[in-house]
Scaffold this motif. Sequence first.
Motif, PDB file in Angstrom:
ATOM      1  N   SER A 199      10.716   8.062 -14.235  1.00 31.80           N
ATOM      2  CA  SER A 199      10.401   6.637 -14.274  1.00 31.80           C
ATOM      3  C   SER A 199      10.162   6.095 -12.875  1.00 31.80           C
ATOM      4  CB  SER A 199      11.548   5.853 -14.904  1.00 31.80           C
ATOM      5  OG  SER A 199      11.841   6.357 -16.160  1.00 31.80           O
ATOM      6  N   ASP A 200      11.029   6.492 -11.952  1.00 35.54           N
ATOM      7  CA  ASP A 200      10.895   5.994 -10.584  1.00 35.54           C
ATOM      8  C   ASP A 200       9.584   6.438  -9.947  1.00 35.54           C
ATOM      9  OD1 ASP A 200      12.752   4.285  -9.165  1.00 35.54           O
ATOM     10  OD2 ASP A 200      14.293   5.639  -9.900  1.00 35.54           O
ATOM     11  N   ILE A 201       9.201   7.689 -10.223  1.00 30.07           N
ATOM     12  CA  ILE A 201       7.941   8.181  -9.671  1.00 30.07           C
ATOM     13  C   ILE A 201       6.766   7.425 -10.277  1.00 30.07           C
ATOM     14  CG2 ILE A 201       6.406  10.192  -9.536  1.00 30.07           C
ATOM     15  CD1 ILE A 201       8.936  11.908  -9.275  1.00 30.07           C
ATOM     16  N   LEU A 202       6.800   7.233 -11.591  1.00 32.37           N
ATOM     17  CA  LEU A 202       5.723   6.480 -12.239  1.00 32.37           C
ATOM     18  C   LEU A 202       5.647   5.058 -11.674  1.00 32.37           C
ATOM     19  CD1 LEU A 202       6.235   7.595 -15.950  1.00 32.37           C
ATOM     20  CD2 LEU A 202       4.458   8.358 -14.370  1.00 32.37           C
ATOM     21  N   ALA A 203       6.812   4.456 -11.465  1.00 27.05           N
ATOM     22  CA  ALA A 203       6.844   3.092 -10.934  1.00 27.05           C
ATOM     23  C   ALA A 203       6.274   3.026  -9.521  1.00 27.05           C
ATOM     24  CB  ALA A 203       8.272   2.555 -10.945  1.00 27.05           C
ATOM     25  N   ALA A 204       6.512   4.101  -8.737  1.00 23.84           N
ATOM     26  CA  ALA A 204       6.026   4.107  -7.360  1.00 23.84           C
ATOM     27  C   ALA A 204       4.503   4.206  -7.286  1.00 23.84           C
ATOM     28  CB  ALA A 204       6.661   5.263  -6.589  1.00 23.84           C
ATOM     29  N   PHE A 205       3.899   4.827  -8.311  1.00 32.02           N
ATOM     30  CA  PHE A 205       2.438   4.994  -8.319  1.00 32.02           C
ATOM     31  C   PHE A 205       1.711   3.843  -9.009  1.00 32.02           C
ATOM     32  CE2 PHE A 205       3.413   9.393  -7.260  1.00 32.02           C
ATOM     33  CZ  PHE A 205       2.306   9.803  -6.548  1.00 32.02           C
ATOM     34  N   LEU A 206       2.481   2.970  -9.671  1.00 31.88           N
ATOM     35  CA  LEU A 206       1.905   1.974 -10.584  1.00 31.88           C
ATOM     36  C   LEU A 206       0.855   1.079  -9.942  1.00 31.88           C
ATOM     37  CD1 LEU A 206       2.356   1.155 -13.599  1.00 31.88           C
ATOM     38  CD2 LEU A 206       3.674  -0.754 -12.720  1.00 31.88           C
ATOM     39  N   HIS A 207       1.091   0.656  -8.699  1.00 34.55           N
ATOM     40  CA  HIS A 207       0.148  -0.256  -8.051  1.00 34.55           C
ATOM     41  C   HIS A 207      -0.906   0.508  -7.251  1.00 34.55           C
ATOM     42  CE1 HIS A 207       3.566   0.450  -5.415  1.00 34.55           C
ATOM     43  NE2 HIS A 207       2.825   0.151  -4.385  1.00 34.55           N
ATOM     44  N   ASN A 208      -1.053   1.768  -7.594  1.00 37.69           N
ATOM     45  CA  ASN A 208      -2.033   2.637  -6.939  1.00 37.69           C
ATOM     46  C   ASN A 208      -1.989   2.558  -5.413  1.00 37.69           C
ATOM     47  OD1 ASN A 208      -4.032   4.498  -6.667  1.00 37.69           O
ATOM     48  ND2 ASN A 208      -5.718   3.063  -7.081  1.00 37.69           N
ATOM     49  N   PRO A 209      -0.837   2.874  -4.821  1.00 37.90           N
ATOM     50  CA  PRO A 209      -0.711   2.784  -3.361  1.00 37.90           C
ATOM     51  C   PRO A 209      -1.465   3.913  -2.667  1.00 37.90           C
ATOM     52  CG  PRO A 209       1.274   3.734  -4.300  1.00 37.90           C
ATOM     53  CD  PRO A 209       0.378   3.388  -5.453  1.00 37.90           C
ATOM     54  N   ASN A 258       0.788  -1.229   0.000  1.00 37.92           N
ATOM     55  CA  ASN A 258       0.000   0.000   0.000  1.00 37.92           C
ATOM     56  C   ASN A 258       0.822   1.281   0.000  1.00 37.92           C
ATOM     57  OD1 ASN A 258      -2.505  -1.368   0.121  1.00 37.92           O
ATOM     58  ND2 ASN A 258      -2.044  -1.850   2.251  1.00 37.92           N
ATOM     59  N   ILE A 259       2.127   1.116  -0.202  1.00 39.21           N
ATOM     60  CA  ILE A 259       2.960   2.317  -0.278  1.00 39.21           C
ATOM     61  C   ILE A 259       3.828   2.269  -1.529  1.00 39.21           C
ATOM     62  CG2 ILE A 259       3.068   2.658   2.228  1.00 39.21           C
ATOM     63  CD1 ILE A 259       5.942   1.504   2.088  1.00 39.21           C
ATOM     64  N   GLY A 260       4.279   3.439  -1.917  1.00 39.01           N
ATOM     65  CA  GLY A 260       5.259   3.548  -2.989  1.00 39.01           C
ATOM     66  C   GLY A 260       6.387   4.417  -2.475  1.00 39.01           C
ATOM     67  N   VAL A 261       7.607   4.136  -2.868  1.00 42.41           N
ATOM     68  CA  VAL A 261       8.739   4.886  -2.343  1.00 42.41           C
ATOM     69  C   VAL A 261       9.661   5.321  -3.477  1.00 42.41           C
ATOM     70  CG1 VAL A 261      10.653   4.875  -0.703  1.00 42.41           C
ATOM     71  CG2 VAL A 261       8.673   3.421  -0.277  1.00 42.41           C
ATOM     72  N   VAL A 262      10.067   6.581  -3.441  1.00 43.57           N
ATOM     73  CA  VAL A 262      11.106   7.050  -4.354  1.00 43.57           C
ATOM     74  C   VAL A 262      12.196   7.697  -3.524  1.00 43.57           C
ATOM     75  CG1 VAL A 262      11.683   8.615  -6.239  1.00 43.57           C
ATOM     76  CG2 VAL A 262       9.461   7.488  -6.216  1.00 43.57           C
ATOM     77  N   PHE A 263      13.394   7.170  -3.644  1.00 44.93           N
ATOM     78  CA  PHE A 263      14.517   7.729  -2.899  1.00 44.93           C
ATOM     79  C   PHE A 263      15.435   8.470  -3.850  1.00 44.93           C
ATOM     80  CE2 PHE A 263      13.742   5.429   1.001  1.00 44.93           C
ATOM     81  CZ  PHE A 263      14.356   6.249   1.920  1.00 44.93           C
ATOM     82  N   GLY A 264      15.286   9.784  -3.878  1.00 49.54           N
ATOM     83  CA  GLY A 264      16.096  10.683  -4.695  1.00 49.54           C
ATOM     84  C   GLY A 264      16.840  10.048  -5.840  1.00 49.54           C
ATOM     85  N   GLN A 265      18.134   9.942  -5.696  1.00 57.14           N
ATOM     86  CA  GLN A 265      18.939   9.528  -6.839  1.00 57.14           C
ATOM     87  C   GLN A 265      19.128   8.016  -6.926  1.00 57.14           C
ATOM     88  OE1 GLN A 265      21.770  12.227  -5.351  1.00 57.14           O
ATOM     89  NE2 GLN A 265      21.924  13.301  -7.299  1.00 57.14           N
TER      90      GLN A 265
END
Lengths: 267, 312
Positions: free
Chosen positions: B166-176, B99-106
């Motif tokens: 890309s990382d942001i899109l990937a973090a939202f992909l599973h609709n967390p 239920n979460i998505g994570v993007v860590f800067g670089q």
Amino acid sequence: MRKRGLKFYMSIYRKILIQDLKSKMSYRADFIISTIGMIMTNLSGFVTFMILFHNFPTINGWDYYHMLFLYGFSLVALTPVQCFFDNNWNLRFMVQSGDFIKYCFRPVNVFFYFMSEVFDVKGLGQLAFGIGTIVYAWIKIGIPVTPLVILKLIVFLFTASLFMIALMNFAAATCFWIKNSGYVMVIMFRFKDFAKYPSSIFEGIFKVIFTFLIPIAFIAYYPSLVILSPDNVPVLSWISPLFGLIFFYLSYKFWMLGVRKYDFTGS
Amino acid sequence: MEEAVVMKNVCKDFKVLNRHEGLKGSIKDLFSRDYKTVSAVKDVTMTVNRGEIIGYLGPNGAGKSTTIKIMTGVLEPTSGEILVNGKVPYKNRTENCENIGVVFGQRSQLWWSLPLIESFKLLKDLYMVPEKEYDDMIALYRSLVDIEPILHKPVRQMSLGQRTLSDILAAFLHNPAIVFLDEPTIGLDVSMKSKIRELILGLNKEKNTTVILTTHDMGDVDALCKRIVIIDKGMKIYDNDIDHLKNYFGSYRTLKLKLADDTWEEMLIDEKTTDVMDVIMEKQKEKKIKDVKILEISTEEVIRKIYEGGTK
């Protein structure tokens, strides 16, 4: 929560593997060179072995073809650790740089997810080489081919590989506690070379160490006795599958404990 | 369930070895059991509501990352209670991760050598996203941002901006329900920054996703956050609307003076204590002033004031 069983993990692994192979093939030069390197490594190991054992026809009652069988057995048993668990070698770099944390953000087992990332194709050559050696030694010794013996061979090869995987898991997971864990891994990896020799050549304290403390005797010696001397199998050989499972389970738990205890300091 | 995150008196301590100086000290350290406790997070209580975008701010080493690691279930708090989506994160790590998505800067979390679309497909399987929802999400992405140029590109060949996107899109992909963004715009150029801000806003609006954003870029805060939480030395020192913050420092003005030699001089003045005109007159005695500008205090300056002095 959606359930993730064995079937789920198998299918995910297969998908990741296919993608990984596809991208590896795209680096053609890299692929060819590493294949050649792998063949050379195996060949040189084999030549060393030949020279050594042509000069010493028997070691502690083991003749040349029995030794060859053991050698092939250890090669096959070392394949799974090479193919599926090679990412253990990268663990300490990932932990030190903090990149390891990314494996903790997915709703799957951390150990699985980490290991799934790398599949080392080089292990396949080793596997072919090992099987060839086993078959050759098998014919020369004249072991009868029955379904039961084949089954035994598979079970005990599996057992043997569990020990090697577990050893590398233990060694790699030390990086969660100590900085220079590279040495631990290299030492463990070197120890595996002893697996190619019958452990009966080791005496006293070494025998105890290699049986119980760092159980490399289980990587080839004890399991292969089941095939090589079916009339005189030590108890340790028979219980080695159980030992293997326990040892692997403990190494997995140790690895996961490392993940839990690690601070993930730095951002 | 209206709250995405509830934290009550959360503390996190780390044990650190007391190091001694010199060779003798190093040898001593080898056998030393002399640990000191460092508190990274001290008694933090806060609530994040569903659909909110909050800015989680603080100077380097303030405890932001530690808090995020606690919320994501990677670290267990030393004491205190925490609920993320109604569950205790460190006790249900895998469940929490769904239920979460994570993007860590670089730090990219995608498969380095795979084209983005293949990474998306793997993630879809990993999170067990139904085909329909996946297709809808990709359609939504297409409507928000031009993903065609990056879709078939391996991550390792991407520019930093494309990788972050890309990382942001990937973090939202599973609709967390919640997405954690840790310095998502660090190192990006101006146009990429605004592109990414628009994307985050769009996704938050469409999917009502809660976003917890840590950043040092006040542009991000101004563009995205209504509410900010500031933490320093592990303690929460501010938690309110961003407008309220400006009111708090409402009497502050930035005074800009253009001097005779065409250089601009800048100063921050509190109108309650000092009169702006006095300052100008005082200055004029020294040098000739060509131009005067009085500006409202910017978010950046407000934050800087808080980091330096704290709120009383």
